[in-house]
Design an enzyme around this catalytic site. Structure first.
Site, PDB file in Angstrom:
ATOM      1  N   LYS A 126     -22.399  13.223  41.649  1.00 39.30           N
ATOM      2  CA  LYS A 126     -21.441  13.968  40.823  1.00 39.30           C
ATOM      3  C   LYS A 126     -20.548  14.865  41.690  1.00 39.30           C
ATOM      4  O   LYS A 126     -19.363  15.027  41.408  1.00 39.30           O
ATOM      5  CB  LYS A 126     -22.179  14.793  39.763  1.00 39.30           C
ATOM      6  CG  LYS A 126     -22.902  13.949  38.703  1.00 39.30           C
ATOM      7  CD  LYS A 126     -21.937  13.097  37.892  1.00 39.30           C
ATOM      8  CE  LYS A 126     -22.575  12.458  36.673  1.00 39.30           C
ATOM      9  NZ  LYS A 126     -21.693  11.503  35.982  1.00 39.30           N
ATOM     10  N   ASP A 148     -27.678  16.107  24.028  1.00 39.57           N
ATOM     11  CA  ASP A 148     -28.870  15.508  23.382  1.00 39.57           C
ATOM     12  C   ASP A 148     -28.881  13.981  23.340  1.00 39.57           C
ATOM     13  O   ASP A 148     -29.179  13.387  22.310  1.00 39.57           O
ATOM     14  CB  ASP A 148     -29.033  16.072  21.955  1.00 39.57           C
ATOM     15  CG  ASP A 148     -27.946  15.596  21.003  1.00 39.57           C
ATOM     16  OD1 ASP A 148     -27.012  14.900  21.448  1.00 39.57           O
ATOM     17  OD2 ASP A 148     -28.032  15.914  19.803  1.00 39.57           O
ATOM     18  N   TYR A 151     -28.679  12.316  41.851  1.00 38.73           N
ATOM     19  CA  TYR A 151     -27.676  12.375  40.776  1.00 38.73           C
ATOM     20  C   TYR A 151     -26.611  13.421  41.099  1.00 38.73           C
ATOM     21  O   TYR A 151     -25.407  13.161  41.002  1.00 38.73           O
ATOM     22  CB  TYR A 151     -28.410  12.703  39.475  1.00 38.73           C
ATOM     23  CG  TYR A 151     -27.545  13.036  38.280  1.00 38.73           C
ATOM     24  CD1 TYR A 151     -26.968  12.028  37.517  1.00 38.73           C
ATOM     25  CD2 TYR A 151     -27.332  14.365  37.886  1.00 38.73           C
ATOM     26  CE1 TYR A 151     -26.190  12.325  36.396  1.00 38.73           C
ATOM     27  CE2 TYR A 151     -26.555  14.668  36.777  1.00 38.73           C
ATOM     28  CZ  TYR A 151     -25.983  13.657  36.037  1.00 38.73           C
ATOM     29  OH  TYR A 151     -25.212  13.958  34.936  1.00 38.73           O
ATOM     30  N   GLU A 193     -30.480  10.267  24.309  1.00 39.70           N
ATOM     31  CA  GLU A 193     -31.880   9.830  24.437  1.00 39.70           C
ATOM     32  C   GLU A 193     -32.380   9.962  25.881  1.00 39.70           C
ATOM     33  O   GLU A 193     -33.468  10.463  26.138  1.00 39.70           O
ATOM     34  CB  GLU A 193     -31.963   8.370  24.012  1.00 39.70           C
ATOM     35  CG  GLU A 193     -33.035   8.099  22.973  1.00 39.70           C
ATOM     36  CD  GLU A 193     -32.933   6.680  22.476  1.00 39.70           C
ATOM     37  OE1 GLU A 193     -33.523   5.798  23.110  1.00 39.70           O
ATOM     38  OE2 GLU A 193     -32.230   6.479  21.463  1.00 39.70           O
TER      39      GLU A 193
HETATM   40  P1  NDP Z   1     -26.871   7.440  28.718  1.00 42.79           P
HETATM   41  O1  NDP Z   1     -28.026   7.137  29.612  1.00 42.79           O
HETATM   42  O2  NDP Z   1     -27.126   7.653  27.275  1.00 42.79           O
HETATM   43  O3  NDP Z   1     -25.825   6.245  28.854  1.00 42.79           O
HETATM   44  C1  NDP Z   1     -25.545   5.733  30.110  1.00 42.79           C
HETATM   45  C2  NDP Z   1     -24.677   4.517  29.924  1.00 42.79           C
HETATM   46  O4  NDP Z   1     -24.446   3.916  31.204  1.00 42.79           O
HETATM   47  C3  NDP Z   1     -25.322   3.461  29.045  1.00 42.79           C
HETATM   48  O5  NDP Z   1     -24.358   2.834  28.259  1.00 42.79           O
HETATM   49  C4  NDP Z   1     -25.893   2.481  30.056  1.00 42.79           C
HETATM   50  O6  NDP Z   1     -25.997   1.229  29.435  1.00 42.79           O
HETATM   51  C5  NDP Z   1     -24.834   2.539  31.157  1.00 42.79           C
HETATM   52  N1  NDP Z   1     -25.346   2.123  32.454  1.00 42.79           N
HETATM   53  C6  NDP Z   1     -26.492   2.524  33.068  1.00 42.79           C
HETATM   54  N2  NDP Z   1     -26.643   1.890  34.232  1.00 42.79           N
HETATM   55  C7  NDP Z   1     -25.564   1.075  34.369  1.00 42.79           C
HETATM   56  C8  NDP Z   1     -25.166   0.134  35.371  1.00 42.79           C
HETATM   57  N3  NDP Z   1     -25.903  -0.099  36.462  1.00 42.79           N
HETATM   58  N4  NDP Z   1     -24.007  -0.541  35.177  1.00 42.79           N
HETATM   59  C9  NDP Z   1     -23.249  -0.333  34.066  1.00 42.79           C
HETATM   60  N5  NDP Z   1     -23.578   0.540  33.083  1.00 42.79           N
HETATM   61  C10 NDP Z   1     -24.741   1.211  33.243  1.00 42.79           C
HETATM   62  O7  NDP Z   1     -26.077   8.649  29.388  1.00 42.79           O
HETATM   63  P2  NDP Z   1     -25.416   9.950  28.728  1.00 42.79           P
HETATM   64  O8  NDP Z   1     -24.655   9.554  27.531  1.00 42.79           O
HETATM   65  O9  NDP Z   1     -26.451  11.006  28.643  1.00 42.79           O
HETATM   66  O10 NDP Z   1     -24.410  10.380  29.898  1.00 42.79           O
HETATM   67  C11 NDP Z   1     -23.049   9.991  29.892  1.00 42.79           C
HETATM   68  C12 NDP Z   1     -22.344  10.730  31.007  1.00 42.79           C
HETATM   69  O11 NDP Z   1     -22.470  12.140  30.789  1.00 42.79           O
HETATM   70  C13 NDP Z   1     -22.919  10.453  32.389  1.00 42.79           C
HETATM   71  O12 NDP Z   1     -21.892  10.353  33.340  1.00 42.79           O
HETATM   72  C14 NDP Z   1     -23.765  11.683  32.659  1.00 42.79           C
HETATM   73  O13 NDP Z   1     -23.925  11.948  34.024  1.00 42.79           O
HETATM   74  C15 NDP Z   1     -22.958  12.756  31.964  1.00 42.79           C
HETATM   75  N6  NDP Z   1     -23.748  13.933  31.644  1.00 42.79           N
HETATM   76  C16 NDP Z   1     -24.743  13.837  30.691  1.00 42.79           C
HETATM   77  C17 NDP Z   1     -25.533  14.940  30.425  1.00 42.79           C
HETATM   78  C18 NDP Z   1     -26.616  14.918  29.400  1.00 42.79           C
HETATM   79  O14 NDP Z   1     -27.356  15.915  29.302  1.00 42.79           O
HETATM   80  N7  NDP Z   1     -26.756  13.854  28.609  1.00 42.79           N
HETATM   81  C19 NDP Z   1     -25.344  16.202  31.160  1.00 42.79           C
HETATM   82  C20 NDP Z   1     -24.267  16.191  32.095  1.00 42.79           C
HETATM   83  C21 NDP Z   1     -23.503  15.082  32.318  1.00 42.79           C
HETATM   84  P3  NDP Z   1     -26.940   0.024  29.930  1.00 42.79           P
HETATM   85  O15 NDP Z   1     -28.274   0.596  30.220  1.00 42.79           O
HETATM   86  O16 NDP Z   1     -26.889  -0.929  28.793  1.00 42.79           O
HETATM   87  O17 NDP Z   1     -26.257  -0.524  31.138  1.00 42.79           O
END
Ligand code: NDP
Length: 287
Positions: free
Chosen positions: A181, A213, A177, A215
């Protein structure tokens, strides 16, 4: 004494002279949000809906996207639609952008936020997994940017790239990951330089987030991380503000992201040991 004082005055002047965010900035704007079926992307869609934007969202799970779009319409979006598919497929990434051209007649903001599934633990040596994750988390961001650039140049729009502290400093237990990034920083920071040189008025905002936060993140790391998770709705709003104000980088939350990163060049080992101290190492599997 005079130099630090002048520094403080200049910093104060710089921050007070900065434009402030108003929700009207995003009213009527045509915005793509990727990874918007859950988490931070879903919250960004709801904020944009309240601000009256035209929203095109994408992810893989159609049933979730349908619900998000319905909610966006209830909240006041100028329009809301979705396309489902996987970002492992570059043709799909390009297709999403083309849909904005067809149905919205252009694009003002491209928010690249989706993230593929990875593991939390010691690096397992799986090169194939790194390749796949690079396609989802990095190459599809590049493919969408390339497809969207003609529209963004025309609208003098914005690209918002959601990254992480793990894309600025080495983080253990998320090696694949983190690699994806860091790649985003290299590509988009270099591209921003070229935009400056070529007078291309498309902003690129790289968003550096800590633990949020959602899921997925809570499930992966809540048990192991010693830091509290910040609220995703607030985080989503700060990302949108940063994009609308055309910031170069957005740090959410400043105290736990930007300030520690100041150590990177002068005390890298101290920063790395601070990062390691955030984990309950006894709860990590042996890998
Ligand atoms: P989530 O796992 O909640 O959401 C990820 C999203 O990406 C979902 O909508 C998922 O939907 C989609 N996704 C996953 N795989 C694919 C794929 N192969 N093709 C298309 N869509 C896909 O992530 P977060 O909201 O936690 O994270 C959002 C962003 O923030 C990310 O870039 C993450 O790296 C960044 N971030 C998050 C942190 C955290 O602590 N939450 C910390 C630092 C950065 P579906 O499964 O339906 O495809």
């Amino acid at each position: 004494i005079l130099i630090p004082f002048l520094g403080l005055v200049l910093a104060f002047w710089f921050y007070s002279a900065r434009e402030t965010f108003k929700p009207e900035m995003l009213k009527g704007k045509r915005v793509i949000v990727t990874g918007a079926s859950t988490g931070i992307g879903e919250e960004m869609a709801y904020h944009l809906a309240r601000m009256g934007s035209h929203i095109l969202i994408t992810a893989r799970t159609e049933s979730k996207l349908q619900k998000v779009v319905e909610r966006c319409r209830e909240l006041g979006a100028a329009s809301a639609q979705y396309i489902s598919g996987t970002m492992e497929d570059m043709a799909f990434a390009e297709h999403v952008v083309k849909e904005a051209q067809t149905s919205l007649g252009g694009l003002d903001m491209l928010i690249l936020n989706h993230v593929g599934t990875s593991y939390f633990g010691y690096f397992d040596g799986d090169v194939g997994h790194i390749r796949k994750l690079l396609e989802i988390n990095f190459l599809s961001y590049v493919a969408m940017t390339v497809s969207a650039l003609p529209m963004l140049k025309e609208s003098e729009g914005s690209i918002v790239v959601v990254s992480s502290m793990a894309g600025k400093v080495g983080f253990p237990f998320t090696v694949p990951y983190s690699a994806t990034k860091f790649a985003l920083d290299g590509f988009f920071s270099s591209l921003r330089q070229e935009f400056h040189i070529q007078n291309i008025n498309v902003s690129i905002t790289l968003c550096i987030l800590g633990f949020i936060d959602t899921e997925r993140a809570l499930h992966a790391a809540a048990d192991v991380l010693l830091v509290p998770a910040a609220p995703r709705a607030e985080c989503a709003l700060e990302i949108l503000k940063g994009g609308a104000l055309r910031y170069r980088e957005l740090y959410y939350r400043y105290g736990s992201t930007r300030l520690p990163l100041l150590l990177r060049d002068c005390a890298a080992e101290l920063l790395e040991s601070m990062v390691r101290s955030r984990y309950r190492l006894d709860r990590i599997g042996s890998g």
